[in-house]
Design a protein around this motif. Structure first.
Motif, PDB file in Angstrom:
ATOM      1  N   MET A   1       0.827  -1.193   0.000  1.00 32.56           N
ATOM      2  CA  MET A   1       0.000   0.000   0.000  1.00 32.56           C
ATOM      3  C   MET A   1       0.876   1.264   0.000  1.00 32.56           C
ATOM      4  O   MET A   1       2.004   1.244   0.482  1.00 32.56           O
ATOM      5  CB  MET A   1      -0.920   0.003   1.222  1.00 32.56           C
ATOM      6  N   ILE A   2       0.326   2.347  -0.503  1.00 32.11           N
ATOM      7  CA  ILE A   2       1.061   3.592  -0.629  1.00 32.11           C
ATOM      8  C   ILE A   2       0.932   4.411   0.654  1.00 32.11           C
ATOM      9  O   ILE A   2      -0.166   4.600   1.174  1.00 32.11           O
ATOM     10  CB  ILE A   2       0.529   4.405  -1.823  1.00 32.11           C
ATOM     11  N   ALA A   3       2.059   4.885   1.161  1.00 28.30           N
ATOM     12  CA  ALA A   3       2.041   5.762   2.329  1.00 28.30           C
ATOM     13  C   ALA A   3       1.691   7.172   1.875  1.00 28.30           C
ATOM     14  O   ALA A   3       2.107   7.625   0.803  1.00 28.30           O
ATOM     15  CB  ALA A   3       3.401   5.745   3.012  1.00 28.30           C
ATOM     16  N   MET A   4       0.927   7.879   2.676  1.00 21.46           N
ATOM     17  CA  MET A   4       0.501   9.226   2.321  1.00 21.46           C
ATOM     18  C   MET A   4       0.928  10.211   3.384  1.00 21.46           C
ATOM     19  O   MET A   4       0.968   9.887   4.575  1.00 21.46           O
ATOM     20  CB  MET A   4      -1.023   9.291   2.157  1.00 21.46           C
ATOM     21  N   THR A   5       1.233  11.413   2.965  1.00 21.35           N
ATOM     22  CA  THR A   5       1.542  12.483   3.904  1.00 21.35           C
ATOM     23  C   THR A   5       0.235  13.025   4.486  1.00 21.35           C
ATOM     24  O   THR A   5      -0.853  12.782   3.954  1.00 21.35           O
ATOM     25  CB  THR A   5       2.296  13.620   3.203  1.00 21.35           C
ATOM     26  N   ALA A   6       0.349  13.782   5.567  1.00 21.58           N
ATOM     27  CA  ALA A   6      -0.832  14.386   6.174  1.00 21.58           C
ATOM     28  C   ALA A   6      -1.537  15.310   5.192  1.00 21.58           C
ATOM     29  O   ALA A   6      -2.776  15.373   5.151  1.00 21.58           O
ATOM     30  CB  ALA A   6      -0.444  15.146   7.439  1.00 21.58           C
ATOM     31  N   GLU A   7      -0.770  16.001   4.392  1.00 20.63           N
ATOM     32  CA  GLU A   7      -1.365  16.911   3.408  1.00 20.63           C
ATOM     33  C   GLU A   7      -2.130  16.132   2.341  1.00 20.63           C
ATOM     34  O   GLU A   7      -3.223  16.541   1.918  1.00 20.63           O
ATOM     35  CB  GLU A   7      -0.279  17.764   2.741  1.00 20.63           C
ATOM     36  N   GLU A   8      -1.601  15.011   1.914  1.00 25.11           N
ATOM     37  CA  GLU A   8      -2.291  14.187   0.916  1.00 25.11           C
ATOM     38  C   GLU A   8      -3.584  13.608   1.483  1.00 25.11           C
ATOM     39  O   GLU A   8      -4.589  13.495   0.769  1.00 25.11           O
ATOM     40  CB  GLU A   8      -1.359  13.076   0.434  1.00 25.11           C
ATOM     41  N   VAL A   9      -3.556  13.235   2.758  1.00 28.81           N
ATOM     42  CA  VAL A   9      -4.766  12.742   3.422  1.00 28.81           C
ATOM     43  C   VAL A   9      -5.828  13.838   3.426  1.00 28.81           C
ATOM     44  O   VAL A   9      -7.002  13.600   3.118  1.00 28.81           O
ATOM     45  CB  VAL A   9      -4.450  12.282   4.864  1.00 28.81           C
ATOM     46  N   ARG A  10      -5.421  15.050   3.769  1.00 23.62           N
ATOM     47  CA  ARG A  10      -6.367  16.168   3.796  1.00 23.62           C
ATOM     48  C   ARG A  10      -6.909  16.478   2.402  1.00 23.62           C
ATOM     49  O   ARG A  10      -8.070  16.880   2.249  1.00 23.62           O
ATOM     50  CB  ARG A  10      -5.701  17.407   4.405  1.00 23.62           C
ATOM     51  N   GLU A  11      -6.081  16.278   1.370  1.00 30.39           N
ATOM     52  CA  GLU A  11      -6.541  16.531   0.006  1.00 30.39           C
ATOM     53  C   GLU A  11      -7.637  15.550  -0.398  1.00 30.39           C
ATOM     54  O   GLU A  11      -8.632  15.932  -1.032  1.00 30.39           O
ATOM     55  CB  GLU A  11      -5.363  16.435  -0.959  1.00 30.39           C
ATOM     56  N   LEU A  12      -7.485  14.274  -0.018  1.00 32.13           N
ATOM     57  CA  LEU A  12      -8.528  13.290  -0.316  1.00 32.13           C
ATOM     58  C   LEU A  12      -9.810  13.635   0.444  1.00 32.13           C
ATOM     59  O   LEU A  12     -10.914  13.533  -0.098  1.00 32.13           O
ATOM     60  CB  LEU A  12      -8.061  11.882   0.056  1.00 32.13           C
ATOM     61  N   ALA A  13      -9.660  14.036   1.707  1.00 33.05           N
ATOM     62  CA  ALA A  13     -10.821  14.416   2.503  1.00 33.05           C
ATOM     63  C   ALA A  13     -11.539  15.614   1.871  1.00 33.05           C
ATOM     64  O   ALA A  13     -12.776  15.661   1.836  1.00 33.05           O
ATOM     65  CB  ALA A  13     -10.397  14.744   3.929  1.00 33.05           C
ATOM     66  N   ALA A  14     -10.779  16.561   1.365  1.00 33.88           N
ATOM     67  CA  ALA A  14     -11.373  17.744   0.737  1.00 33.88           C
ATOM     68  C   ALA A  14     -12.172  17.365  -0.499  1.00 33.88           C
ATOM     69  O   ALA A  14     -13.259  17.908  -0.743  1.00 33.88           O
ATOM     70  CB  ALA A  14     -10.272  18.743   0.369  1.00 33.88           C
ATOM     71  N   ARG A  15     -11.666  16.417  -1.274  1.00 30.51           N
ATOM     72  CA  ARG A  15     -12.383  15.988  -2.470  1.00 30.51           C
ATOM     73  C   ARG A  15     -13.718  15.354  -2.104  1.00 30.51           C
ATOM     74  O   ARG A  15     -14.747  15.601  -2.743  1.00 30.51           O
ATOM     75  CB  ARG A  15     -11.528  15.024  -3.284  1.00 30.51           C
ATOM     76  N   LEU A  16     -13.722  14.536  -1.062  1.00 28.63           N
ATOM     77  CA  LEU A  16     -14.965  13.900  -0.615  1.00 28.63           C
ATOM     78  C   LEU A  16     -15.940  14.928  -0.053  1.00 28.63           C
ATOM     79  O   LEU A  16     -17.142  14.876  -0.326  1.00 28.63           O
ATOM     80  CB  LEU A  16     -14.652  12.834   0.435  1.00 28.63           C
ATOM     81  N   ASP A  17     -15.419  15.854   0.719  1.00 26.30           N
ATOM     82  CA  ASP A  17     -16.268  16.879   1.320  1.00 26.30           C
ATOM     83  C   ASP A  17     -16.890  17.760   0.243  1.00 26.30           C
ATOM     84  O   ASP A  17     -18.091  18.065   0.288  1.00 26.30           O
ATOM     85  CB  ASP A  17     -15.425  17.711   2.281  1.00 26.30           C
ATOM     86  N   GLU A  18     -16.104  18.165  -0.713  1.00 25.29           N
ATOM     87  CA  GLU A  18     -16.606  19.028  -1.776  1.00 25.29           C
ATOM     88  C   GLU A  18     -17.629  18.298  -2.648  1.00 25.29           C
ATOM     89  O   GLU A  18     -18.602  18.898  -3.123  1.00 25.29           O
ATOM     90  CB  GLU A  18     -15.434  19.529  -2.623  1.00 25.29           C
ATOM     91  N   ALA A  19     -17.440  16.980  -2.830  1.00 26.72           N
ATOM     92  CA  ALA A  19     -18.414  16.194  -3.594  1.00 26.72           C
ATOM     93  C   ALA A  19     -19.756  16.162  -2.876  1.00 26.72           C
ATOM     94  O   ALA A  19     -20.817  16.289  -3.492  1.00 26.72           O
ATOM     95  CB  ALA A  19     -17.892  14.777  -3.800  1.00 26.72           C
ATOM     96  N   ALA A  20     -19.707  16.002  -1.536  1.00 30.99           N
ATOM     97  CA  ALA A  20     -20.945  15.980  -0.750  1.00 30.99           C
ATOM     98  C   ALA A  20     -21.645  17.334  -0.790  1.00 30.99           C
ATOM     99  O   ALA A  20     -22.870  17.407  -0.945  1.00 30.99           O
ATOM    100  CB  ALA A  20     -20.641  15.581   0.689  1.00 30.99           C
ATOM    101  N   LEU A  21     -20.885  18.402  -0.661  1.00 30.17           N
ATOM    102  CA  LEU A  21     -21.467  19.737  -0.664  1.00 30.17           C
ATOM    103  C   LEU A  21     -22.083  20.088  -2.019  1.00 30.17           C
ATOM    104  O   LEU A  21     -23.123  20.747  -2.091  1.00 30.17           O
ATOM    105  CB  LEU A  21     -20.404  20.776  -0.291  1.00 30.17           C
ATOM    106  N   ALA A  22     -21.445  19.615  -3.085  1.00 32.23           N
ATOM    107  CA  ALA A  22     -21.925  19.933  -4.434  1.00 32.23           C
ATOM    108  C   ALA A  22     -22.967  18.934  -4.930  1.00 32.23           C
ATOM    109  O   ALA A  22     -23.671  19.203  -5.906  1.00 32.23           O
ATOM    110  CB  ALA A  22     -20.747  19.966  -5.405  1.00 32.23           C
ATOM    111  N   GLY A  23     -23.070  17.780  -4.254  1.00 28.54           N
ATOM    112  CA  GLY A  23     -23.972  16.741  -4.735  1.00 28.54           C
ATOM    113  C   GLY A  23     -23.528  16.189  -6.068  1.00 28.54           C
ATOM    114  O   GLY A  23     -24.336  15.836  -6.926  1.00 28.54           O
TER     115      GLY A  23
END
Length: 253
Positions: A1-23
């Motif tokens: 599995m690929i190790a991720m930095t804290a910033e990369e983790v936050r970037e994935l979270a942002a994509r999911l959050d923005e998808a939910a907000l935009a529907g």
């Protein structure tokens, strides 16, 4: 599995959050990133932190994959868990406009109202002291992924597809909680029937397992928190743009 930095983790979270907000659906971010379940939970935590930063607060935990059949289908032998915020709560009998959701579906569940966090290794006899009450509940799930397709890490990162929940009337824990009849109605018609036995054989086992897994991540339930034990039937798709009023009569003895 690929190790991720804290910033990369936050970037994935942002994509999911923005998808939910935009529907608007997005590709399966965790699968594409090649992350494991542990990293997916880190993404989930970062996702919830974004909601908390907007003023929401944690009010409980929820379970996923509590059906043995669904576990086998996904190829796992362990349930998954997510977090609930007050921004997800819908009043009993309230109305939800589904126009802003992607794949809205409803599931009937059992909800526990926590009196306190059970201690590690606490005997089952103390269950009644740790749980103040139980209630029928409905969960609104809405995967943020295109075509409602995802692997285990994807759904964990997406906070187990949590979108909303409604709680019925709180009542004492019934002695036959492990096998209560469940009926899910949508727009006045019976959509699914089942039993609370579908929740790991006994919703209390789901609570025990959920507290263990959350505790492993340093999360302990608090007094007054809600715990959704898992779905008692298959999820039922809801028609987009149709108002939906959750009701409290999700199960009966």
């Amino acid at each position: 599995m690929i190790a991720m930095t804290a910033e990369e983790v936050r970037e994935l979270a942002a994509r999911l959050d923005e998808a939910a907000l935009a529907g608007a659906p997005i590709p399966q971010v965790a699968s594409q990133a090649g992350i494991d379940a542990a990293t997916a939970y880190a993404v989930q935590e970062a996702l919830i932190e974004r909601r908390l930063a907007r003023g929401e607060r944690l009010v409980g935990l929820k379970m996923g994959l509590t059906s043995r059949a669904k576990m086998a289908q996904v190829g796992v032998d362990e349930v998954i868990w997510g977090r609930l915020t007050d921004g997800m709560r819908v009043p009993d009998g309230g109305v939800v406009d589904l126009a802003g959701y992607i794949h809205p579906r409803a599931e009937p569940e059992i909800a526990f109202l926590m009196a306190r966090a059970p201690e590690p290794g606490e005997p089952p006899a103390a269950f009644a002291e740790a749980v103040r009450a139980v209630a029928p509940a409905l969960e609104l799930i809405d995967s943020r992924y295109a075509d409602f397709r995802f692997q285990l890490a994807d759904v964990i990162a997406d906070n187990t597809s949590a979108a909303g929940f409604a709680i019925g009337s709180w009542q004492p824990v019934p002695p036959d909680l492990e096998d209560l009849a469940v009926t899910l109605e949508v727009n006045g018609e019976v959509a699914e029937t089942g039993s609370t036995a579908a929740i790991l054989g006994d919703p209390r086992l789901s609570l025990e397992e959920g507290l263990r897994l959350a505790g492993r991540a340093g999360v302990r339930v608090r007094e007054g928190w809600v715990f959704l034990a898992g779905a008692a039937t298959a999820a039922v798709p809801l028609t987009p743009a149709r108002a939906y009023a959750p009701r409290s009569n999700a199960w009966a003895a």
